[in-house]
Write a protein that holds these residues in place. Structure first.
Motif, PDB file in Angstrom:
ATOM      1  N   GLU A  79     -28.127  27.729  51.826  1.00 56.04           N
ATOM      2  CA  GLU A  79     -28.577  27.035  50.247  1.00 56.04           C
ATOM      3  C   GLU A  79     -29.919  27.872  49.836  1.00 56.04           C
ATOM      4  OE1 GLU A  79     -29.247  22.564  48.458  1.00 56.04           O
ATOM      5  OE2 GLU A  79     -29.646  22.907  50.508  1.00 56.04           O
ATOM      6  N   ALA A  80     -30.969  28.261  50.485  1.00 54.48           N
ATOM      7  CA  ALA A  80     -32.053  28.950  49.952  1.00 54.48           C
ATOM      8  C   ALA A  80     -31.834  30.319  49.738  1.00 54.48           C
ATOM      9  CB  ALA A  80     -33.108  28.918  51.199  1.00 54.48           C
ATOM     10  N   LEU A  81     -30.678  30.872  50.268  1.00 55.44           N
ATOM     11  CA  LEU A  81     -30.494  32.177  50.025  1.00 55.44           C
ATOM     12  C   LEU A  81     -29.656  32.592  48.860  1.00 55.44           C
ATOM     13  CD1 LEU A  81     -30.333  33.779  53.460  1.00 55.44           C
ATOM     14  CD2 LEU A  81     -32.075  34.281  52.033  1.00 55.44           C
ATOM     15  N   GLY A  82     -28.988  31.441  48.278  1.00 59.53           N
ATOM     16  CA  GLY A  82     -28.048  31.514  47.184  1.00 59.53           C
ATOM     17  C   GLY A  82     -26.522  31.285  47.340  1.00 59.53           C
ATOM     18  N   SER A  83     -25.995  30.943  46.223  1.00 57.01           N
ATOM     19  CA  SER A  83     -24.531  30.579  46.234  1.00 57.01           C
ATOM     20  C   SER A  83     -23.508  31.485  46.689  1.00 57.01           C
ATOM     21  CB  SER A  83     -23.921  30.033  45.138  1.00 57.01           C
ATOM     22  OG  SER A  83     -23.996  30.725  44.024  1.00 57.01           O
ATOM     23  N   HIS A  84     -23.965  33.104  46.801  1.00 58.35           N
ATOM     24  CA  HIS A  84     -23.182  34.144  47.127  1.00 58.35           C
ATOM     25  C   HIS A  84     -23.094  34.068  48.633  1.00 58.35           C
ATOM     26  CE1 HIS A  84     -27.216  35.522  47.597  1.00 58.35           C
ATOM     27  NE2 HIS A  84     -26.639  36.425  48.397  1.00 58.35           N
ATOM     28  N   MET A  85     -23.888  33.195  49.566  1.00 59.39           N
ATOM     29  CA  MET A  85     -23.844  33.596  50.735  1.00 59.39           C
ATOM     30  C   MET A  85     -22.510  32.374  51.448  1.00 59.39           C
ATOM     31  SD  MET A  85     -26.222  35.436  51.376  1.00 59.39           S
ATOM     32  CE  MET A  85     -26.822  35.411  53.353  1.00 59.39           C
ATOM     33  N   GLY A  86     -21.937  32.922  52.490  1.00 58.97           N
ATOM     34  CA  GLY A  86     -20.932  32.166  52.808  1.00 58.97           C
ATOM     35  C   GLY A  86     -21.231  31.868  54.515  1.00 58.97           C
ATOM     36  N   LEU A  87     -20.614  30.788  55.029  1.00 59.71           N
ATOM     37  CA  LEU A  87     -20.956  30.751  56.641  1.00 59.71           C
ATOM     38  C   LEU A  87     -19.542  30.515  57.128  1.00 59.71           C
ATOM     39  CD1 LEU A  87     -22.626  29.851  59.106  1.00 59.71           C
ATOM     40  CD2 LEU A  87     -22.681  27.624  58.225  1.00 59.71           C
ATOM     41  N   LEU A  88     -19.220  31.667  58.201  1.00 60.11           N
ATOM     42  CA  LEU A  88     -18.064  31.370  58.867  1.00 60.11           C
ATOM     43  C   LEU A  88     -18.139  31.194  60.162  1.00 60.11           C
ATOM     44  CD1 LEU A  88     -14.999  32.362  59.271  1.00 60.11           C
ATOM     45  CD2 LEU A  88     -15.904  34.520  59.978  1.00 60.11           C
ATOM     46  N   SER A  97     -23.612  35.240  55.707  1.00 53.98           N
ATOM     47  CA  SER A  97     -23.705  36.582  54.979  1.00 53.98           C
ATOM     48  C   SER A  97     -23.009  36.242  53.577  1.00 53.98           C
ATOM     49  CB  SER A  97     -22.663  37.568  55.802  1.00 53.98           C
ATOM     50  OG  SER A  97     -21.331  37.395  55.596  1.00 53.98           O
ATOM     51  N   SER A  98     -23.075  37.502  52.952  1.00 57.50           N
ATOM     52  CA  SER A  98     -22.572  37.526  51.828  1.00 57.50           C
ATOM     53  C   SER A  98     -21.432  38.668  51.674  1.00 57.50           C
ATOM     54  CB  SER A  98     -23.549  38.008  50.579  1.00 57.50           C
ATOM     55  OG  SER A  98     -24.175  39.478  50.939  1.00 57.50           O
ATOM     56  N   LEU A  99     -20.900  38.843  52.978  1.00 59.86           N
ATOM     57  CA  LEU A  99     -19.823  39.732  53.101  1.00 59.86           C
ATOM     58  C   LEU A  99     -18.674  39.297  52.644  1.00 59.86           C
ATOM     59  CD1 LEU A  99     -20.744  40.664  57.152  1.00 59.86           C
ATOM     60  CD2 LEU A  99     -21.357  42.025  55.018  1.00 59.86           C
ATOM     61  N   ARG A 133     -22.163  29.119  70.270  1.00 60.06           N
ATOM     62  CA  ARG A 133     -21.794  30.180  69.334  1.00 60.06           C
ATOM     63  C   ARG A 133     -23.134  31.175  69.291  1.00 60.06           C
ATOM     64  NH1 ARG A 133     -20.114  25.784  65.889  1.00 60.06           N
ATOM     65  NH2 ARG A 133     -17.706  25.751  65.643  1.00 60.06           N
ATOM     66  N   SER A 134     -22.851  32.483  69.221  1.00 64.25           N
ATOM     67  CA  SER A 134     -23.824  33.273  68.749  1.00 64.25           C
ATOM     68  C   SER A 134     -24.242  33.288  67.424  1.00 64.25           C
ATOM     69  CB  SER A 134     -23.291  34.959  69.191  1.00 64.25           C
ATOM     70  OG  SER A 134     -23.193  34.882  70.591  1.00 64.25           O
ATOM     71  N   LEU A 135     -25.411  33.478  66.934  1.00 64.44           N
ATOM     72  CA  LEU A 135     -25.665  33.332  65.542  1.00 64.44           C
ATOM     73  C   LEU A 135     -25.868  34.626  64.737  1.00 64.44           C
ATOM     74  CD1 LEU A 135     -28.404  30.488  65.805  1.00 64.44           C
ATOM     75  CD2 LEU A 135     -25.987  30.208  65.471  1.00 64.44           C
ATOM     76  N   VAL A 136     -25.179  35.059  63.723  1.00 66.52           N
ATOM     77  CA  VAL A 136     -25.382  36.380  63.166  1.00 66.52           C
ATOM     78  C   VAL A 136     -25.885  36.117  61.675  1.00 66.52           C
ATOM     79  CG1 VAL A 136     -24.336  38.286  62.306  1.00 66.52           C
ATOM     80  CG2 VAL A 136     -23.469  37.456  64.641  1.00 66.52           C
ATOM     81  N   LEU A 137     -26.976  36.626  61.380  1.00 64.64           N
ATOM     82  CA  LEU A 137     -27.525  36.528  59.958  1.00 64.64           C
ATOM     83  C   LEU A 137     -27.472  38.010  59.410  1.00 64.64           C
ATOM     84  CD1 LEU A 137     -30.548  34.548  60.325  1.00 64.64           C
ATOM     85  CD2 LEU A 137     -28.413  33.717  59.761  1.00 64.64           C
ATOM     86  N   VAL A 138     -26.717  38.221  58.293  1.00 66.46           N
ATOM     87  CA  VAL A 138     -26.666  39.277  57.679  1.00 66.46           C
ATOM     88  C   VAL A 138     -27.272  39.182  56.108  1.00 66.46           C
ATOM     89  CG1 VAL A 138     -24.967  41.167  56.695  1.00 66.46           C
ATOM     90  CG2 VAL A 138     -24.491  39.658  58.913  1.00 66.46           C
ATOM     91  N   MET A 139     -28.251  39.879  56.328  1.00 64.49           N
ATOM     92  CA  MET A 139     -29.121  39.855  54.990  1.00 64.49           C
ATOM     93  C   MET A 139     -28.757  40.696  53.984  1.00 64.49           C
ATOM     94  SD  MET A 139     -30.911  37.173  55.688  1.00 64.49           S
ATOM     95  CE  MET A 139     -32.449  36.471  55.934  1.00 64.49           C
ATOM     96  N   ASP A 140     -29.127  40.644  52.535  1.00 66.65           N
ATOM     97  CA  ASP A 140     -28.529  41.538  51.675  1.00 66.65           C
ATOM     98  C   ASP A 140     -29.338  42.936  51.502  1.00 66.65           C
ATOM     99  OD1 ASP A 140     -26.412  39.900  50.974  1.00 66.65           O
ATOM    100  OD2 ASP A 140     -27.261  38.872  49.189  1.00 66.65           O
ATOM    101  N   SER A 141     -30.522  42.726  51.953  1.00 60.53           N
ATOM    102  CA  SER A 141     -31.406  43.849  52.040  1.00 60.53           C
ATOM    103  C   SER A 141     -32.438  43.966  53.153  1.00 60.53           C
ATOM    104  CB  SER A 141     -32.213  43.694  50.560  1.00 60.53           C
ATOM    105  OG  SER A 141     -33.109  42.920  50.503  1.00 60.53           O
TER     106      SER A 141
END
Length: 167
Positions: A79-88, A97-99, A133-141
């Motif tokens: 929510e803080a990073l933006g609506s372009h982020m998804g959670l799988l 990520s936003s992948l 689960r393992s946690l993976v955060l993929v940041m945009d920059s």
């Protein structure tokens, strides 16, 4: 294999979960925030999941509680990073990520494969508890990455990289 895709923003009541592990900075704010991002108190989450003095909590109960805490934190972060982020969410990974959906799925599949290889190589030295689960955060920059990591290491290497200093 169960997969749950959680698109864009969800209503506020969905991302608000009880528990002191998401430290409240102000009434109604939901989680302690720094630089606009939620900060998870990992030790408080683990203590909460163990029951803090409650009757004995089984490992599956503790793991389920930790997973709920992880999910709450990831939803706040999304929510803080933006609506372009998804959670799988898959059996083995939570990928924020936003992948693209294909890249996100490939990332989760890689986590599953890596966990299997690590377990195969290290045997009992590497245990991935069922349901965790393992946690993976993929940041945009790089800037987003260092902005977040520096919240946990304010005086260390990451803070200097965030400030544009070499070190």
């Amino acid at each position: 294999m169960g997969v749950q895709v959680l698109p864009g923003r969800l209503p506020s009541q969905v991302v608000r979960h009880p528990g002191s592990f998401l430290q409240r900075a102000a009434p109604g704010e939901g989680a302690r925030r720094a630089d606009g991002l939620p900060v998870l108190d990992w030790q408080a989450l683990e203590a909460w999941a163990r029951g803090d003095g409650a009757p004995l909590v089984t490992d599956p109960q503790r793991i389920a509680a930790v997973e709920k805490g992880h999910r709450a934190w990831l939803l706040h972060l999304r929510e803080a990073l933006g609506s372009h982020m998804g959670l799988l969410e898959t059996e083995d990974a939570s990928v924020l990520s936003s992948l693209s959906a294909r890249q996100e799925r490939a990332t989760a599949d890689y986590v599953r494969t890596a966990r299997a290889r690590i377990s195969g190589l290290l045997g009992d030295l590497a245990v991935f508890p069922a349901g965790q689960r393992s946690l993976v955060l993929v940041m945009d920059s790089d800037e987003d990455y260092y902005r977040y990591v520096s919240l946990y290491y304010p005086d260390g290497e990451f803070a200097s990289k965030r400030a544009g200093k070499s070190g």
